[in-house]
Design an enzyme around this catalytic site. Structure first.
Site, PDB file in Angstrom:
ATOM      1  N   SER A  51      -9.611   1.350   2.977  1.00 54.17           N
ATOM      2  CA  SER A  51      -8.728   2.137   2.136  1.00 54.17           C
ATOM      3  C   SER A  51      -7.624   1.293   1.475  1.00 54.17           C
ATOM      4  O   SER A  51      -6.970   1.782   0.555  1.00 54.17           O
ATOM      5  CB  SER A  51      -8.077   3.236   2.977  1.00 54.17           C
ATOM      6  OG  SER A  51      -7.221   2.683   3.955  1.00 54.17           O
ATOM      7  N   LYS A 106       0.863  -1.178   0.000  1.00 56.84           N
ATOM      8  CA  LYS A 106       0.000   0.000   0.000  1.00 56.84           C
ATOM      9  C   LYS A 106       0.905   1.235   0.000  1.00 56.84           C
ATOM     10  O   LYS A 106       1.974   1.225   0.647  1.00 56.84           O
ATOM     11  CB  LYS A 106      -0.874  -0.040   1.262  1.00 56.84           C
ATOM     12  CG  LYS A 106      -1.939   1.019   1.385  1.00 56.84           C
ATOM     13  CD  LYS A 106      -2.743   0.828   2.687  1.00 56.84           C
ATOM     14  CE  LYS A 106      -3.887   1.804   2.825  1.00 56.84           C
ATOM     15  NZ  LYS A 106      -4.674   1.556   4.061  1.00 56.84           N
ATOM     16  N   SER A 127      -9.801  -0.985   7.318  1.00 56.88           N
ATOM     17  CA  SER A 127      -9.245  -0.796   5.976  1.00 56.88           C
ATOM     18  C   SER A 127      -8.510  -1.984   5.395  1.00 56.88           C
ATOM     19  O   SER A 127      -8.200  -2.002   4.207  1.00 56.88           O
ATOM     20  CB  SER A 127      -8.311   0.420   5.963  1.00 56.88           C
ATOM     21  OG  SER A 127      -9.083   1.595   5.979  1.00 56.88           O
TER      22      SER A 127
END
Lengths: 481, 487
Positions: B155, B80, B179
């Site tokens: 996310s 990420k 997330s």
């Protein structure tokens, strides 16, 4: 009401940089004077993703200070974030302590013209310093640069209660506090470099009143003189405002060194809302009993206690004791020397006179002294015995100071030893009296003022090395006194 | 015959160990798969082909020399974009950090490098991890490989999508309010949010410091366990990092659920849940019972306050954490600003997206003088009550089972204009963050339209191994992992 009908009320907030090698939340150096931004890393630059790690030495120093000032050292205190925007504040917040500081409620005793006074210390808390903005007009117009070497340098803020009643007391408190911190080895007491600085909260109220007036905060007073001047100016200003029917606004003011006035920096209305909240990146600060005990055990004797002891143990007057104990290395050196000198007052005279003159003139720190306490003892014993005159001893001390050579060697080399041999002195005395028979007559006829002439002649003949006691003794004997 | 990229991490690791496949081959396969499907999925913000291949070559050399660094040495994974990578641009999917090349690696990145895993690239996300659909990325939304018109969740949606689309074998995400788990549920992948403090946050761009926790995302429970073991380390650079032993989650992974007590919180099966999700969950609970677990009806009475509490605390911390993006030292700076105040307002005004601004405003308000007691402080008190709810329940049960997300993947754009309904996507996941507990999402079925559904397991602090064991027992019955996204 005239000025004299008002009472000034002062509280001080003192910022002291802790004498650690590294910063409070990272391993960067705290050394003063490096090239801009050379003592920085991702943590103190506030890069994305960085996290603070507490320097344990900072905690030790705060605990030591708290204990020395008689504070309660909290077993648990809390780090908070103080949020505001400024280019020299890398993270956009300062990590500090807010509603739960590490130390609370201590006191510091100071001297005032009316005797001792106890000033309450409300709290001591820890925080990180910000960086420095450099507004360089010369480089290119309007350019501002940021130096983050100071960012993350550990600071301790010591906040007093509003117990001070005039500028002199405030100065006295600040000096006494500085002495304590320097003694503890937690701060260098350097106002010029900003490692010891102070804000003053000042208000006035009619004498006899028990309600404090509205206060103003005077920021960044970086000398004892400015502190005194700023408080005196500010108190008079506030009295003027009240006298002319106005009211004092709560605000932050700056001391304008050039104009000798305080002027407004920001009012209460545009005061920051710092949006404090507990710092989630740091667990609560825990102080163990073990840490508290070890710091308590290693507390040095503090200046005030030392001063009292010097007066008692060495029989010194308060004036001498105060000067000798103002700095720990000086006091320590005095005590080391006192082991070799029976008369402490005489030793003190040398410290306050010749030694302090030499230190000042040569700019030598005590730590760099070349001679030993034993050598100083030896020199003073030599004076005591009359081997050298006091004047000659000053020369000897100067030489010891510069070279560290033994006093006996210096005396021998320079031929400074006094002549105390009775036969030798007697011969000169006899010779002088014989050569000045007329003066001797006058003396015997009652003109006692001639005596000084004989002494002078003998000393001159002996090139100043005659033992004064012996010269006097023999002269008086020969003159029949 | 399945292709190389269909292998699980552990399967690939076995082939690397037997020298049947090289790391360079696996990494090339991954890069080819990215070239093939990422134009549709859009999971990657940046692919680091030279870096990944170089690491793969080094890994192969170690295999040659018989000295692999770890069981997963040579297995390519993605990160990420919230993790700082030395020398590789890291933006947290925000314009404000555009062009920022970090001078250091996040601790977890360092650990992966030290374990020999090639890092293929940086994955899309909601800007500063704020969002539940990947649509608040400043760059582009990521698409769900199971239905390209839908969101993969957020996310860590880029990480989930890349893993689900077989672009990488595994990935790291972060979980502040769900997330990792929510996108895992929406993409038929496994996501583990470890106990707060288990995995270092150093070098992870902060959203809400007291809630953020990095964790592994993969296609199988075993992979998740293997990746987790590599990153669960005490870190002296993170003062909130727990000094506990690194768990062995692989031994005992197959031990099943017989004898375990699983709590089913009444408050998690309330209104608002999609009927297909509810039905699949009920069936999954029955299966767990058949496998030997005992289901216990439990109550977490303060659940209804969790959402409000979470948004107050997370936004408060975010408003402070994001203050450093001021254009002074790194990232983007407003070009035409005149004077300091303009520099701040324009840099931040141009650099942050709508969702980030919304949360900064909310947090600033909640912390401001006069409102602190009513909002922030009160939220902290409720957080304590929520924690105590869990503590009590864990005296009765070994783990808690619930849906991960109330609905399956929704259409891109469907909730963009309704932040509150978007916030409801995290309603089952965020109490776990408030309590600092470990949570895991494991695939538990599909809707009739073929959209994945996830089951959430919550555990006691540092009890990740047990959650993985329960998830594995369930996974063994289904092998949903073998079903590939139709991309």
């Amino acid at each position: 009401m005239p000025l004299s009908d008002f009472q000034t009320v002062i509280g001080l907030e003192v910022h002291a940089q802790l004498l650690t090698q590294s910063k409070i939340f990272c391993g960067c150096s705290t050394a003063f004077g490096a090239e801009p931004n050379h003592h920085t890393c991702p943590v103190c630059l506030g890069m994305p993703g960085v996290l603070p790690v507490l320097n344990q030495r900072v905690v030790e120093y705060a605990v030591r200070t708290g204990l020395a000032l008689g504070c309660t050292v909290k077993s648990t205190s809390v780090w908070s974030r103080k949020n505001y925007f400024y280019p020299d504040l890398p993270k956009g917040y300062q990590i500090t302590q807010y509603d739960q500081p590490i130390c609370e409620w201590g006191e510091l005793v100071i001297d005032t013209p009316s005797g001792e006074k106890t000033v309450r210390v409300r709290r001591i808390h820890l925080e990180e310093d910000a960086g420095k903005s450099v507004h360089d007009a010369s480089a290119s117009a309007g350019q501002s640069l940021v130096d983050l070497n100071r960012a993350g340098v550990p600071l301790m803020e010591i906040v007093s209660e509003p117990d001070l009643r005039d500028a002199d007391e405030a100065v006295e408190y600040l000096k006494a506090l500085r002495d304590v911190l320097v003694y503890l080895g937690v701060n260098d007491g350097n106002l010029e470099e900003g490692s010891f600085r102070c804000d003053a909260n000042v208000s006035v109220m009619p004498k006899g009143s028990t309600t404090y007036g509205q206060r103003c905060e005077l920021k960044n007073l970086n000398s004892f003189r400015f502190l005194k001047q700023a408080i005196e100016y500010e108190a008079a200003r506030q009295v003027d405002v009240l006298e002319s029917g106005g009211k004092v606004d709560q605000e932050t003011r700056l001391w304008d060194v050039n104009k000798g006035v305080t002027r407004s920096m920001r009012s209460k209305e545009d005061a920051h809302d710092y949006r404090y909240f507990p710092e989630p990146d740091l667990p609560p600060l825990l102080v163990s009993d073990a840490l508290r005990d070890s710091q308590r055990q290693s507390l040095p004797e503090l200046p005030r206690a030392k001063r009292t002891r010097f007066m008692g143990e060495y029989g010194l007057p308060a004036y001498d004791a105060r000067i000798l104990t103002a700095e720990r290395p000086l006091a320590d050196f005095f005590e080391a020397c006192a082991k070799h000198v029976p008369d402490a007052k005489k030793l003190s005279n040398w410290f306050l006179g010749e030694l302090s003159r030499l230190l000042k003139e040569e700019g030598t720190p005590l730590s760099a002294l070349r001679f030993t306490p034993a050598q100083l003892g030896e020199l003073l014993a030599t004076v005591e015995k009359g081997t050298v005159s006091a004047n000659a001893a000053k020369d000897v001390l100067g030489e010891m100071f510069r070279t560290g050579r033994a006093p006996a060697d210096i005396i021998a080399e320079k031929g400074l030893a006094q002549v105390s041999d009775v036969g030798a002195v007697e011969a000169v005395v006899d010779d002088i009296l014989a050569k000045n028979a007329g003066e001797v007559e006058k003396y015997k006829a009652g003109k006692k003022s001639v005596y000084g002439f004989f002494v002078g002649q003998v000393m001159k003949a002996m090139k100043g090395k005659g033992n004064p006691g012996l010269v006097n003794e023999l002269l008086k004997k020969k003159l029949g006194d | 015959m399945s292709s190389l990229t269909d292998l699980s991490m552990l399967e690939l690791a076995a082939k690397l160990a037997s020298r049947e496949v090289s790391s360079v081959e696996a990494t090339r396969a991954s890069l080819q798969r990215i070239a093939q499907v990422d134009p549709k999925v859009r999971a990657f913000l940046r692919v680091d082909e030279p870096g990944a291949l170089k690491a793969a070559e080094a890994s192969d050399a170690r295999r040659e020399a018989g000295s692999p660094l770890s069981a997963l040495d040579g297995v390519p994974v993605g990160l990420k974009d919230i993790f700082l990578t030395e020398g590789v641009e890291t933006t947290c999917a925000s314009r404000v950090l555009e062009g920022f090349v970090p001078p250091y690696d996040a601790t977890v990145v360092r650990l992966l490098k030290e374990a020999g895993l090639p890092l293929v690239g940086k994955l899309n996300m909601d800007e500063f991890a704020m969002g539940s659909s990947n649509e608040s990325s400043a760059y582009f939304p990521t698409h769900n490989p199971w239905d390209l018109t839908r969101t993969p969740g957020g996310s860590s949606g880029g990480s989930a999508a890349a893993v689900a689309a077989r672009e990488v074998f595994g990935a790291l995400g972060t979980d502040t309010g769900g997330s990792i788990r929510q996108p895992a549920a929406l993409t038929n992948t496994v996501g583990l949010k470890p106990t707060y403090g288990r995995v270092s946050r150093y070098g992870v761009i902060a959203f809400a410091s007291s809630l953020d926790q990095p964790g592994p995302m993969a296609r199988t429970v075993g992979d998740t366990a293997a990746l987790f073991q590599l990153i669960a380390r005490h870190d002296p650079l993170d003062s909130t990092s727990a000094d506990v032993e690194t768990p062995d989650c692989l031994t005992g992974l197959e031990d099943g659920v017989r004898g375990l007590k699983l709590g089913v919180p009444r408050e998690y099966f309330a209104e608002g849940m999609d009927p297909e999700v509810a039905g699949t969950l009920r069936a999954s609970l029955e299966e767990l019972e058949k496998l030997g677990a005992t289901l216990v009806d439990v109550s977490l009475p303060h659940t209804k306050y969790a959402l409000a509490t979470y948004y107050l605390l997370a936004s408060s911390e975010a408003s402070s954490n994001l203050a450093r993006y001021d254009g002074i030292r790194y990232g983007q700076r407003a070009k035409d600003a005149r004077g300091l105040k303009e520099l701040y307002t324009q840099t931040r005004g141009q650099g942050f997206g709508a969702e980030v601004k919304r949360r900064i405003m909310l947090g600033t308000y909640a912390l401001s003088a006069g409102y602190y007691d009513a909002y922030y402080l009160r939220a902290q008190k409720v957080r304590t009550l929520i924690r105590e709810d869990f503590t009590k329940v864990f005296q009765q049960v070994d783990a808690i089972v619930s849906p991960t997300s109330p609905v399956p993947a929704f259409k891109l754009g469907a909730k963009v204009d309704d932040p509150l309904s978007m916030y409801l996507m995290d309603v089952y996941t965020l109490p776990c963050n408030l309590a600092g507990l470990p949570g895991l999402s494991v695939p538990c079925g599909f809707t009739q339209a073929g959209l994945p559904i996830g089951m959430q397991l919550l555990g006691r602090p540092f009890d990740e191994a047990r959650l993985l064991r329960i998830a594995r027992a369930f996974e063994r019955e289904h092998d949903f992992f073998r079903r590939a996204a139709p991309v």
